[in-house]
Design an enzyme around this catalytic site. Structure first.
Site, short mmCIF file in Angstrom:
data_model
loop_
_atom_site.label_atom_id
_atom_site.label_comp_id
_atom_site.label_asym_id
_atom_site.label_seq_id
_atom_site.Cartn_x
_atom_site.Cartn_y
_atom_site.Cartn_z
N GLU A 1 -8.78 36.97 57.84
CA GLU A 1 -9.31 37.82 56.79
C GLU A 1 -9.93 39.09 57.37
OE1 GLU A 1 -12.53 37.21 53.21
OE2 GLU A 1 -10.92 35.75 53.48
N HIS B 1 -4.80 26.21 54.00
CA HIS B 1 -5.75 26.62 55.03
C HIS B 1 -6.97 25.72 55.17
CE1 HIS B 1 -7.94 29.26 57.69
NE2 HIS B 1 -8.90 29.48 56.79
N ARG C 1 -10.42 34.43 48.30
CA ARG C 1 -9.08 34.02 48.75
C ARG C 1 -8.22 33.43 47.65
NH1 ARG C 1 -10.96 31.35 54.55
NH2 ARG C 1 -11.26 33.35 55.63
N GLN D 1 -7.83 25.27 49.66
CA GLN D 1 -7.76 26.73 49.78
C GLN D 1 -6.46 27.15 50.46
OE1 GLN D 1 -10.42 29.37 52.48
NE2 GLN D 1 -11.16 29.64 50.39
N PHE E 1 -16.26 40.94 54.39
CA PHE E 1 -15.32 39.85 54.14
C PHE E 1 -15.20 39.65 52.63
CE2 PHE E 1 -13.91 36.32 57.22
CZ PHE E 1 -13.43 37.23 58.14
N LEU F 1 -2.04 31.63 60.71
CA LEU F 1 -3.10 32.45 60.12
C LEU F 1 -3.16 33.85 60.73
CD1 LEU F 1 -5.72 32.69 58.39
CD2 LEU F 1 -6.95 31.82 60.39
N ARG G 1 -13.93 28.45 48.91
CA ARG G 1 -14.81 28.86 50.02
C ARG G 1 -14.64 30.35 50.31
NH1 ARG G 1 -14.12 29.78 55.39
NH2 ARG G 1 -12.04 28.87 55.55
N HIS H 1 -4.83 30.34 52.17
CA HIS H 1 -5.21 31.63 52.74
C HIS H 1 -4.15 32.66 52.39
CE1 HIS H 1 -6.57 34.68 55.54
NE2 HIS H 1 -7.64 33.94 55.81
#
Length: 568
Positions: free
Chosen positions: A247, A346, A278, A232, A117, A244, A383, A234
């Site tokens: 990821e 997000h 991100r 955040q 990730f 969404l 994050r 995304h």
């Protein structure tokens, strides 16, 4: 009026994990209040996975490396003691879920699989195809249902927190099914109502119910919010809707392409490429569009996500939901087609100020907060993907322990007659309100302001304008009538209360962002493009007194990892 030892507001992953821990003592009576049926909570939308240093793919991974990646990803704004606590406890909560029956994807030898990730040094994201949050949520709900000392109040809306200025007394909640207001007395209250990224009404991955109800109630009651300027975005939201795409798409090896067919991330993060954090990837996409290398123009412009090289078998096995979303909402099949994507609001790094990361306690005695509604702070300014689920599992568990032990040794505080009627009077006042403003118009304008003036790119002028106009919209909110006068499932009334919550939070986000004159993580000021550790290596605290917002700062807790330039 009913009495409980502990009342938990919210039945997503954070609320359920807290409730399970509270209810381990059969003598503790727990109420879980949720405005939706628990399995419809937003935890179910988490797709890609949950981070824990199990070392199943690469043995060299460790909780210390997980912590360092998290702190670096946070742009060094995370409290390092809280991060280390989360990362050290992460493996245990994963194995606990495994014993409870979460169907994690597996390696050929039967061990729990892990995928790469963004921002991570090792493949440490545990997953269940691309439906990780869904299976965790259902498993937690099953565990909670097995506890005889948990009562569920499903489809109840959180109106007010009752307290004497020093200690909580209970809550007022609105029964959506029949229009009645209920008062629940409590020794302890846990707010676990999730985030508030629906303030970005135009483009958000969040469900329409993610309106920050618990966060707004805390703000109105003088409880500080921490670091709420950090939102955040995304990178991979579907172009038309903002829905969404996990990821996991990039974790499994997907590429980002501009209209020239270039993997443009080599310009912005040459080492990590698509697996940079991100905030960096989202800004890179927007830069490509600004420079004319996106497809289309203006608000409808986008870039491409390319999964075709992964092959049909891998996409069907690892990314089945991603494929279905692309087919349903963009009319393209990732097996054969490029997928149009653009960043979308997000996650909220900020939330209710937590004073003690082990207990998740707030400045008000007996009040706790956990999950996205809280700011511990383990995410700082940005994050890492996979850290939201582990946050709610770890801190939900220990919050539950703390609230349970607290409730054993205190008594209920008495309620005054005025406190008992507070929620009922608020609802009656709204139902009788007259005016000519349209709810939909104000909500739409709020979404335009947040996206255009306090989105991925910000500056002094845009933030001042956003703050002033959101303040004006709050005044106009007072003139929105409740058109539907019925008591049963009055969604008109619910949406009116939700809009107030969103407007108050959005105004506070603009105010906090205006006063942070630097760029860090998800907060990017074009007029202050550099990180400024000398003046802003500190947490923002926002309090509301009447209609006035007051800003303060507290230090970041730095232990072993000194702030350094953030390169990928």
């Amino acid at each position: 009026m009913r009495a409980y030892d502990i009342v938990i507001i919210g039945a997503g992953g954070a609320g359920l994990r807290t409730a399970i821990e509270c209810a381990r003592d059969p003598n503790i009576k727990v109420a879980v209040v949720s405005k939706v049926y628990p399995t419809r909570s937003h935890t179910g939308a988490a797709q890609g996975g949950v981070n824990a240093a199990l070392g199943n793919v690469i043995k060299d991974d460790s909780p210390e490396m997980h912590a360092y990646d998290t702190i670096k990803g946070s742009d060094f704004l995370a409290d390092q003691d809280a991060v280390l606590f989360m990362c050290e406890n992460a493996p245990d909560v994963i194995y606990e879920l495994d014993r409870w029956g979460v169907p994690f994807s597996r390696l050929p030898d039967g061990r729990i699989a892990q995928r790469p990730f963004g921002g991570a040094s090792f493949p440490r994201t545990v997953f269940s195809a691309d439906r990780t949050g869904h299976v965790i949520l259902h498993t937690l709900f099953e565990q909670a249902l097995s506890k005889e000392n948990i009562d569920f109040y499903n489809e109840f809306f959180f109106i007010e927190l009752l307290h004497n200025g020093h200690r909580v007394k209970g809550v007022s909640v609105y029964d959506i099914k029949n229009g009645e207001v209920l008062t629940l007395r409590a020794k302890a209250v846990v707010i676990a109502t999730g985030g508030f990224a629906r303030i970005y009404w135009q483009r958000s991955t969040n469900a329409v119910g993610n309106t920050g109800d618990g966060v707004a109630v805390a703000l109105r009651n003088g409880i500080p919010l921490k670091d709420i300027e950090f939102i955040q975005f995304h990178p991979t939201g579907l172009a038309k809707t903002g829905i969404l795409l996990s990821e996991a798409c990039r974790g499994e090896g997907g590429y980002l392409l501009n209209k020239l067919g270039e993997r443009f991330m080599k310009r912005y993060a040459p080492e990590k490429m698509e697996l940079a954090p991100r905030d960096l990837v989202s800004r890179a996409i927007e830069y490509e569009i600004r420079e004319g290398r996106g497809v289309g123009e203006g608000t409808s412009a986008y870039v491409y996500l390319d999964l075709r090289h992964l092959g049909e078998e891998k996409i069907r096995e690892r990314l089945p939901q991603v494929r279905q979303l692309a087919i349903d909402f963009e009319g393209v099949d990732p097996i054969t087609d490029l997928v149009p994507i653009r960043p979308t609001a997000h996650y909220c790094m900020g939330g209710i100020h937590i004073e003690n990361h082990i207990t998740s306690s707030t400045p008000l005695e007996g009040l706790y907060a956990v999950g996205e509604a809280a700011c511990v702070s383990v995410h700082g300014a940005n994050r890492l993907g996979g850290n939201s689920l582990v946050e709610l599992l770890v801190f939900g568990k220990f919050c539950g322990i703390a609230a349970r032990e607290y409730a054993k040794y205190v008594d209920h505080l008495p309620l005054t007659e005025g406190e008992e009627k507070l929620g009922q009077e608020y609802v009656q006042k709204l139902m009788k309100r007259e005016g000519n403003e349209k709810l939909a118009n104000i909500r739409k304008r709020m979404g335009e302001i947040t996206w255009e003036k306090m989105g991925i790119f910000r500056d002094e002028k845009s933030l001042i304008s956003a703050y002033e106009e959101l303040s004006e919209l709050l005044q106009r909110w007072e003139k929105i009538p409740v058109v539907d006068k019925s008591k049963v499932f009055n969604t008109n009334l619910i949406e009116l209360m939700e809009l107030r919550n969103m407007l108050e939070i959005a105004r506070a986000v603009a105010y906090a962002a205006l006063h942070r004159r630097e760029s860090r993580g998800g907060h990017y000021r074009e007029d202050y493009p550099e990180r400024d550790d000398e003046n802003f290596l500190k947490h923002t605290l926002i309090k509301q007194e009447g209609d006035k917002l007051i800003i303060d700062y507290i230090p970041v807790r730095i232990l072993k990892y000194q702030p350094a330039e953030r390169k990928y």
